[in-house]
Write a protein that holds these residues in place. Sequence first.
Motif, short mmCIF file in Angstrom:
data_model
loop_
_atom_site.label_atom_id
_atom_site.label_comp_id
_atom_site.label_asym_id
_atom_site.label_seq_id
_atom_site.Cartn_x
_atom_site.Cartn_y
_atom_site.Cartn_z
N ARG A 1 -0.92 2.84 6.32
CA ARG A 1 0.15 1.78 6.53
C ARG A 1 1.06 1.66 5.40
O ARG A 1 0.80 2.04 4.13
N ASP A 2 2.28 1.60 5.32
CA ASP A 2 3.20 1.49 4.27
C ASP A 2 2.82 -0.21 3.65
O ASP A 2 2.27 -0.97 4.22
N LEU A 3 3.00 -0.17 2.21
CA LEU A 3 2.49 -1.37 1.57
C LEU A 3 3.47 -1.61 0.44
O LEU A 3 3.87 -0.83 -0.25
N MET A 4 3.71 -3.16 0.24
CA MET A 4 4.22 -3.83 -1.21
C MET A 4 3.37 -4.53 -1.58
O MET A 4 2.90 -5.55 -0.97
N ALA A 5 2.85 -4.02 -2.72
CA ALA A 5 1.75 -4.96 -3.43
C ALA A 5 2.30 -5.39 -4.92
O ALA A 5 2.75 -4.79 -5.53
N CYS A 6 1.97 -6.66 -4.81
CA CYS A 6 2.41 -7.39 -6.31
C CYS A 6 0.83 -8.17 -6.63
O CYS A 6 0.04 -8.88 -6.19
N ALA A 7 0.38 -7.36 -7.75
CA ALA A 7 -0.55 -7.92 -8.55
C ALA A 7 -0.49 -8.00 -10.19
O ALA A 7 0.41 -7.31 -10.67
N GLN A 8 -1.52 -8.56 -10.59
CA GLN A 8 -1.47 -8.60 -12.16
C GLN A 8 -1.10 -7.53 -12.79
O GLN A 8 -1.63 -6.52 -12.53
N THR A 9 -0.92 -7.42 -14.12
CA THR A 9 -0.93 -6.35 -15.00
C THR A 9 -2.23 -6.29 -15.43
O THR A 9 -3.02 -7.00 -15.48
N GLY A 10 -2.58 -4.74 -15.40
CA GLY A 10 -3.94 -4.41 -15.98
C GLY A 10 -5.07 -4.55 -15.07
O GLY A 10 -6.23 -4.75 -15.27
N SER A 11 -4.59 -4.48 -13.68
CA SER A 11 -5.59 -4.82 -12.47
C SER A 11 -5.74 -3.88 -11.74
O SER A 11 -6.63 -3.77 -11.05
N GLY A 12 -5.44 -2.35 -12.25
CA GLY A 12 -6.13 -1.30 -11.63
C GLY A 12 -5.06 -0.69 -10.46
O GLY A 12 -5.47 -0.11 -9.54
N LYS A 13 -3.60 -1.02 -10.45
CA LYS A 13 -2.88 -0.79 -9.29
C LYS A 13 -2.95 0.83 -9.51
O LYS A 13 -2.52 1.52 -8.25
N THR A 14 -2.91 1.52 -10.55
CA THR A 14 -2.76 3.14 -10.55
C THR A 14 -3.75 3.51 -9.72
O THR A 14 -3.36 4.48 -8.93
N ALA A 15 -4.89 3.27 -9.84
CA ALA A 15 -6.00 3.72 -8.95
C ALA A 15 -5.71 3.26 -7.52
O ALA A 15 -6.20 4.09 -6.68
N ALA A 16 -5.12 2.09 -7.31
CA ALA A 16 -5.05 1.58 -5.71
C ALA A 16 -4.16 2.48 -5.27
O ALA A 16 -4.36 2.61 -4.10
N PHE A 17 -3.21 3.17 -5.61
CA PHE A 17 -2.44 4.11 -5.03
C PHE A 17 -2.79 5.69 -5.14
O PHE A 17 -2.47 6.66 -4.32
N CYS A 18 -3.48 6.04 -6.26
CA CYS A 18 -3.86 7.23 -6.51
C CYS A 18 -4.81 7.72 -5.64
O CYS A 18 -4.92 8.80 -5.07
N PHE A 19 -6.07 6.90 -5.45
CA PHE A 19 -7.00 7.19 -4.80
C PHE A 19 -6.96 7.57 -3.22
O PHE A 19 -7.39 8.67 -2.73
N PRO A 20 -6.07 6.78 -2.56
CA PRO A 20 -5.73 7.14 -1.29
C PRO A 20 -4.87 8.41 -1.00
O PRO A 20 -5.16 9.17 -0.18
N ILE A 21 -4.12 8.67 -1.91
CA ILE A 21 -3.29 9.80 -1.94
C ILE A 21 -4.09 11.00 -2.05
O ILE A 21 -3.87 12.09 -1.34
#
Length: 604
Positions: free
Chosen positions: A182-202
């Motif tokens: 699914r396409d995703l637009m995610a808004c989350a706090q700084t320092g919350s692990g967003k990089t891993a959140a999109f790197c792992f699925p890719i």
Amino acid sequence: MSMSWADSVSAAENPAGAPSKSAYVPPHLRNRPSTDPPAQASYAGAAASLGNDHSGYGVPNVVGSRWSGQRNEYQSGYAGGGGRGGGWNGKSGGWDRGRDREVNPFTNDDSEPVSELESSAINFDAYEDIPVETSGDNVPPPVNTFADIDLGEAVNENIRRCKYVKPTPVQRHAIPISLAGRDLMACAQTGSGKTAAFCFPIISGIMRGQFPRPPRPRMAFPLALILSPTRELSCQIHDEAKKFSYQTGVRVVVAYGGAPINQQLRELERGVHILVATPGRLVDLLERARVSLQMIRYLALDEADRMLDMGFEPQIRKIVQQMDMPPPGVRQTMLFSATFPKEIQRLASDFLSTYIFLAVGRVGSSTDLIVQRVEYVQETDKRSHLMDLLHAQKENGVHGKQSLTLVFVETKKGADALEHWLCMNGFPATAIHGDRTQQEREHALGSFKTGHTPILVATDVAARGLDIPHVAHVVNFDLPNDIDDYVHRIGRTGRAGKTGLATAFFNENNSSLARSLSDLMQEANQEVPAWLSRFAARSTYGGKNRRGGARFGARDFRRDSSYNRGASGGATDYYGGGANMNSGYASGGYNASYGTAGVTSAWD
């Protein structure tokens, strides 16, 4: 007489002089002196033995003995125009030689993601109370542990190497959504692990996929593109992605301006699955015909609101809509940031298809993890006031590598001047801003991270995304004009569940920010000075206050009826993910008229 690489392949495949089977040799490997042992020459034979399932791509299917057998048998053979990551080992059927040559990214202590001590210090019980909102159709349920997510054994092993204990809230929700395609637009706090959140699925998706052979040898054909607004953030994402993809065979390359392009071109020629880039350098590579986006299956924009709001929008539209990138629905798109103003959501919806909006409460950027102080200081008194703060830190023993201080200023000239003044007064400091060369910027960040110069004076180039451990104090020497920029700035401290301190110098020049700043502090249960409340009472909302509510960095703009246009008259259906701007794309392939020629967006 030394043999070329191609000749050695031919000799190994035809020991009796039988007619050779033509094998593709990348141009940058032709006529190369043979410096490797003959085992490398088994590339063509072993590749052929796998059958045609991988179409020369070189990333094996995860189903079967290759996935359930040895620890890992992945190393990229597809190179987006020629692989150089090692050859097939015909005896073991794996990529042992290439895997042995791969540099271990976990040996760099300065950029280690989260140590076991730091990881165990995160208060995960508090994370359970973080409010999470999702909107969209058929939202996949969140997970509680990494074991619940089928990322593959190789990625799971890297998660263990990173010492990640359990998913952060954004990872719990975003990874299942992304794995579901699914396409995703995610808004989350700084320092919350967003990089891993999109790197792992890719990374997991590339390992599992079967992709056609790149059509042209001298051009890179990445499968995933990650765009970020600054060089430093691109390098940081690249370093983290290298850790997540270690020994998976997924090759990650970074391209950014300010550095020699020739080295980046050589890296691209060696092969690329995931390209991390800044928009300007990517446009340059596209115009040089050294990169093609026609095989892109994953598109991720980090700090997406900044890229669509700070002058990058024409470049982003050119990259996403006017080149050869597949349209929404064919590629998967993920947008991440700590703030998502509604007008930016409206722009971003052009790039998405039937997307899910995810909002995670801003626990990292605006809570009691970060103690916020606002002090009234006239412009002429700022330097002496800053010196008082730094002297107090020294006397309290809060100094050195374990306690770094980040000072934000508004202008490049102001950064240079303040750095010089601090050094002249006995405070080791360095500076980073857009006019510094890339080498100077990297040296400044390295010196700051190691504690050699525990004070970094920076413009907003350092406000977005940078994960610098041990930043104990953020000083807004000059307040920004935008409350969202303030949120990102103070988010450089209080990361990964740690506490931090943020001090802001306020005066009449910042009166337009008073009300939004006061509200932000009240939401975070911070003490608001009486004089700031008086400023706020007589000012309107300033600083382009566009945040999404008391506990979130943004809310889905599609819930606002004023933005939800009807379907009549060809208007955009936001719940459907945007206008059909890619009618030139045919299901059987790319139409000659593919792109957005003649189609004008409502916000162009």
